[in-house]
Each structure stands twice: as C-alpha cells, then as structure tokens.
Design an enzyme around this catalytic site. Structure first.
Site, PDB file in Angstrom:
ATOM      1  N   TYR A  11      37.299  77.365  66.758  1.00  0.00           N
ATOM      2  CA  TYR A  11      36.630  78.823  67.540  1.00  0.00           C
ATOM      3  C   TYR A  11      35.939  78.275  69.335  1.00  0.00           C
ATOM      4  O   TYR A  11      36.683  78.719  70.247  1.00  0.00           O
ATOM      5  CB  TYR A  11      35.260  79.502  66.960  1.00  0.00           C
ATOM      6  N   ASP A  31      42.864  67.483  66.493  1.00  0.00           N
ATOM      7  CA  ASP A  31      42.499  69.066  65.329  1.00  0.00           C
ATOM      8  C   ASP A  31      43.387  68.208  64.091  1.00  0.00           C
ATOM      9  O   ASP A  31      44.340  68.230  64.485  1.00  0.00           O
ATOM     10  CB  ASP A  31      42.683  70.231  65.353  1.00  0.00           C
ATOM     11  N   GLY A  36      40.816  75.565  61.771  1.00  0.00           N
ATOM     12  CA  GLY A  36      41.473  75.517  63.405  1.00  0.00           C
ATOM     13  C   GLY A  36      43.014  76.133  62.710  1.00  0.00           C
ATOM     14  O   GLY A  36      43.817  76.108  61.893  1.00  0.00           O
ATOM     15  N   ALA A  73      34.862  70.102  65.709  1.00  0.00           N
ATOM     16  CA  ALA A  73      35.177  70.133  64.259  1.00  0.00           C
ATOM     17  C   ALA A  73      33.740  69.278  62.917  1.00  0.00           C
ATOM     18  O   ALA A  73      33.712  68.685  62.351  1.00  0.00           O
ATOM     19  CB  ALA A  73      36.503  68.197  64.116  1.00  0.00           C
ATOM     20  N   ASN A  91      32.844  65.012  56.064  1.00  0.00           N
ATOM     21  CA  ASN A  91      33.270  65.008  57.178  1.00  0.00           C
ATOM     22  C   ASN A  91      32.173  65.690  58.523  1.00  0.00           C
ATOM     23  O   ASN A  91      32.723  65.252  59.530  1.00  0.00           O
ATOM     24  CB  ASN A  91      33.538  66.837  56.750  1.00  0.00           C
ATOM     25  N   TYR A 140      24.143  71.406  55.623  1.00  0.00           N
ATOM     26  CA  TYR A 140      25.118  71.157  56.578  1.00  0.00           C
ATOM     27  C   TYR A 140      23.821  70.997  57.479  1.00  0.00           C
ATOM     28  O   TYR A 140      23.903  70.269  58.362  1.00  0.00           O
ATOM     29  CB  TYR A 140      25.142  73.346  56.945  1.00  0.00           C
ATOM     30  N   LYS A 144      24.216  67.216  60.454  1.00  0.00           N
ATOM     31  CA  LYS A 144      23.766  67.549  62.013  1.00  0.00           C
ATOM     32  C   LYS A 144      22.702  66.589  62.456  1.00  0.00           C
ATOM     33  O   LYS A 144      22.436  65.793  63.532  1.00  0.00           O
ATOM     34  CB  LYS A 144      23.861  68.909  62.772  1.00  0.00           C
ATOM     35  N   PHE A 168      22.347  78.027  68.685  1.00  0.00           N
ATOM     36  CA  PHE A 168      21.765  79.250  68.025  1.00  0.00           C
ATOM     37  C   PHE A 168      22.663  80.255  66.966  1.00  0.00           C
ATOM     38  O   PHE A 168      24.115  78.812  66.953  1.00  0.00           O
ATOM     39  CB  PHE A 168      20.360  79.567  68.779  1.00  0.00           C
ATOM     40  N   ARG A 281      20.174  85.614  51.347  1.00  0.00           N
ATOM     41  CA  ARG A 281      21.129  84.930  50.845  1.00  0.00           C
ATOM     42  C   ARG A 281      20.957  83.651  50.902  1.00  0.00           C
ATOM     43  O   ARG A 281      19.323  83.625  51.721  1.00  0.00           O
ATOM     44  CB  ARG A 281      22.073  85.135  52.588  1.00  0.00           C
TER      45      ARG A 281
HETATM   46  N1  UDP Z   1      23.898  88.456  57.535  1.00  0.00           N
HETATM   47  C1  UDP Z   1      24.251  89.720  56.450  1.00  0.00           C
HETATM   48  N2  UDP Z   1      25.165  89.932  56.621  1.00  0.00           N
HETATM   49  C2  UDP Z   1      27.280  89.360  56.542  1.00  0.00           C
HETATM   50  C3  UDP Z   1      26.497  87.991  56.747  1.00  0.00           C
HETATM   51  C4  UDP Z   1      25.357  87.903  58.073  1.00  0.00           C
HETATM   52  O1  UDP Z   1      23.043  90.162  56.320  1.00  0.00           O
HETATM   53  O2  UDP Z   1      27.346  89.664  55.922  1.00  0.00           O
HETATM   54  C5  UDP Z   1      22.813  88.258  58.431  1.00  0.00           C
HETATM   55  C6  UDP Z   1      22.278  86.391  57.670  1.00  0.00           C
HETATM   56  O3  UDP Z   1      21.662  87.068  56.420  1.00  0.00           O
HETATM   57  C7  UDP Z   1      21.834  86.011  58.717  1.00  0.00           C
HETATM   58  C8  UDP Z   1      22.351  86.601  60.379  1.00  0.00           C
HETATM   59  O4  UDP Z   1      23.128  87.754  59.497  1.00  0.00           O
HETATM   60  O5  UDP Z   1      19.965  86.353  58.806  1.00  0.00           O
HETATM   61  C9  UDP Z   1      23.112  85.845  60.929  1.00  0.00           C
HETATM   62  O6  UDP Z   1      24.132  84.651  59.833  1.00  0.00           O
HETATM   63  P1  UDP Z   1      24.990  84.468  60.624  1.00  0.00           P
HETATM   64  O7  UDP Z   1      26.115  84.163  58.799  1.00  0.00           O
HETATM   65  O8  UDP Z   1      25.587  84.808  60.964  1.00  0.00           O
HETATM   66  O9  UDP Z   1      25.145  83.433  60.905  1.00  0.00           O
HETATM   67  P2  UDP Z   1      23.860  81.925  60.514  1.00  0.00           P
HETATM   68  O10 UDP Z   1      22.541  82.628  61.273  1.00  0.00           O
HETATM   69  O11 UDP Z   1      23.442  81.789  58.673  1.00  0.00           O
HETATM   70  O12 UDP Z   1      23.697  81.027  60.911  1.00  0.00           O
END
Ligand code: UDP
Length: 325
Positions: A11, A31, A36, A73, A91, A140, A144, A168, A281
């Site tokens: 991406y 790559d 990708g 990557a 990785n 993760y 990093k 971000f 999540r």
């Molecule tokens: N999120 C959500 N539904 C989804 C995917 C993400 O509510 O299907 C929420 C997730 O919990 C987070 C925000 O959207 O609060 C951004 O999530 P994303 O995975 O895009 O990026 P992250 O912040 O994890 O890098």
C-alpha cells in the site's frame, strides 16, 4: 538518486515509488509479493525476493549502488501479532536486521523506516509528540520499537543514518486513481467502511462503544498516504543533505472517532452504511492523535490532503474501481 523501496508492491510502498519517480528519482522495488501485488508496481523495476534471504540481498546490493533504502515490508496486524509473535519478530525484526546488515556490508547508507504509533501503546497523553515514552503493548508495536532501538545502536557503532517515521492511521489513495489500499484480509476502518458503502460487505462492525471518548468509540488520527509519502521525501532530503538521523510522529493532529469516520463516509459517498455493534477489539487504545510539530519544524512537512473528507473521497474513488486493475 537511486532508491531501494523494500515492500514497494504494498500500500504505502507503491505510493512512495510513484512519488519518488515523479520527483526524478530512480526506483528499484524489492518485494516478495507475500502481501503485495505485482500490479501495484507501476513505478520502478521489481525484483521479486525476500529480505529474509541474505543471498538475495547480497545480489541486490551487489548489482546496484543505492543512495537510500526505504523499508515498508512488514506485517501490520496487531491481533495476528499477539497470536503469532514468532512471525512478527522474524519478519519485522530479524529480516530488517538482514537488510541493515546487507547495507552495512555493501557500504549503503541512508535508511528510512516505517514505524508506527503502536510504539506508544496506551499513551498517557494526547496529542503524542516524540517526547512521549515508548511503551508498546503488543508484539507488532514491540517489533517496530525494537528496530528503532537497533537503528540507534547501528548509528552509534556503524554510522548508519536513519529516519524513523511513526505513522498514525495511514489512509486514502492516490488522487490520480492509479493506486490504493488493498489488504487481504482487509482490517482497516476506512476501506472496510467503504466496502460496506459499495455493497461489497453487508455492514461495518464498530469495535467497542464504551471507550472513554465523547461518543464511546475509539479516536484515531487519519493521515493521507500521499502526505506520508511527502514526509518520506523530505526525510530523504534531510539525510542526503547531511541533516542526520531523526524520529518523527506523522499525523494531522485531528482525532476522529469511529462514528465520525462512518458519518463522514456517509456524506462523501451518499450511501447508506449499515452498522453492527461489536465488543472491543483486543489491543486497541482509546485515543491516538499525533503532535507532528517536529516534522513540520525540522522537515518542513505540510500535509496537503489532511482533511478527512478528502482522505475518504480519495479512498472511495479507489473502492469504486474494484476489481482493481
Ligand atoms: N475499527 C472498527 N471496525 C473495523 C475496523 C476497525 O471499529 O472493522 C476501529 C478499530 O477498533 C480502531 C479504529 O477503527 O479503533 C481504527 O482501526 P484500524 O484497524 O483502521 O487502525 P489501527 O488504529 O488499529 O491501526
């Protein structure tokens, strides 16, 4: 200048290759096409190979003299990193060390590293500037952060200059419509919301409505992929001009909740977007918003496509192009 873009079929790497070529640089993409797409390499020559393979790296660095290496990557899914940390450390950490060692052995300098807001874990304060202590809460983020620490040690011992860019929430797509976000499986909010808008998915799941935020959903700082690329270009210029290593947080400084993202997507697309409310999540901090003052001051970074409507409109154009070329 000649730049190696590792992960240039992904991406952000594919957008970066375009940005480099448009700015007069020569691009070689390395790559392994594990996540990708060959069709995303529209700018620069593709070498299919892995940084997990030292022989491959030897060959690439033996055949080309690079003025810089950009490293995109990596594996990026937080939940997967908790379930399969070995893959992430292999990785994101060990293979990155292979890459750095190949640079060292071949006398290549100037490294730009894709880091992440995940190195901050659940931050004590927002907006997050570079003074906020790093305290990642998942493999993760730790992988990093370990690379960032390794880079500091490699600079000290071997003089390798590097810039770490902590993204971000990367979002949006090439405004010219050639490139966009294409993860499989897709886990990111904006592309999933737009798939629900286009009808490719029945609904968008909202993960958690009981966070300590005004509407109960998580707040993130969404930053356009083209603005990220502009920051990378400025980082390269800094390195080439002898400005030295640096660490920068990259965001717009504006936080949007999941509900606000969905409402904006409804306005931009004019489509209904059905919601499904789900539990939190695992591993999601409530609020991540960048203070990018340092990038603005030191790199002269000025995001040009920073407003959320623009980010979503560009991503929507890409979603409407599905199935992509
Ligand atoms: N999120 C959500 N539904 C989804 C995917 C993400 O509510 O299907 C929420 C997730 O919990 C987070 C925000 O959207 O609060 C951004 O999530 P994303 O995975 O895009 O990026 P992250 O912040 O994890 O890098």
């Amino acid at each position: 200048m000649k730049v190696l873009v590792v992960g240039g079929a992904g991406y952000i790497g594919s957008h970066m290759s375009k940005c480099l070529v448009r700015n007069g640089h020569q691009v070689v993409v390395l790559d392994d096409l594990s996540t990708g797409y060959r069709s995303a390499v529209r700018y620069g020559a593709l070498i299919e190979g892995s940084i997990g393979n030292p022989d491959c790296l030897n060959r690439v660095f033996g055949e080309h003299a690079f003025d810089a290496v950009m490293h995109f990557a990596s594996f990026i899914q937080v939940g997967e990193s908790v379930r399969e940390p070995a893959r992430y450390y292999r990785n994101n950490l060990a293979n990155t060390q292979n890459l750095l060692d190949a640079m060292r052995e071949h006398g290549a300098g100037n490294f730009v590293f894709s880091s992440t807001a995940a190195i901050f874990g659940e931050p004590a304060q927002v907006p997050i500037d570079e003074g906020v202590p790093s305290a990642p809460i998942n493999p993760y983020g730790r992988s990093k952060w370990m690379v960032e620490q390794m880079l500091a040690d490699y600079e000290h011992a071997y003089g390798l200059q590097s810039v770490c860019l902590r993204y971000f929430n990367a979002a949006g797509a090439d405004p010219e419509g050639e490139l966009g976000e294409r993860h499989d499986p897709e886990t990111h909010l904006i592309p999933l919301v737009l798939q629900a808008a286009s009808g490719r998915r029945p609904a968008i799941s909202v993960f958690g409505t009981d966070y300590d935020t005004p509407d109960g959903t998580c707040i993130r700082d969404y930053v356009h992929v083209d603005d990220l690329c502009a920051a990378h270009l400025l980082a390269l210029q800094r390195l080439w001009q002898g400005g030295g290593s640096g660490r920068y947080n990259l965001g717009n400084g504006n936080g949007f909740s999941v509900r606000e993202v969905i409402d904006t997507a409804r306005r931009v697309t004019g489509r209904d977007i059905p919601l499904r409310f789900e539990p939190r999540r695992a591993g999601d901090p409530a609020r991540l918003v960048a203070d990018s003052g340092r990038a603005r001051r030191e790199l002269g970074w000025q995001p040009a496509r920073g407003d959320l409507e623009t980010i979503i409109a560009d991503a929507w154009r890409w979603e409407l192009a599905y199935p992509w070329r």
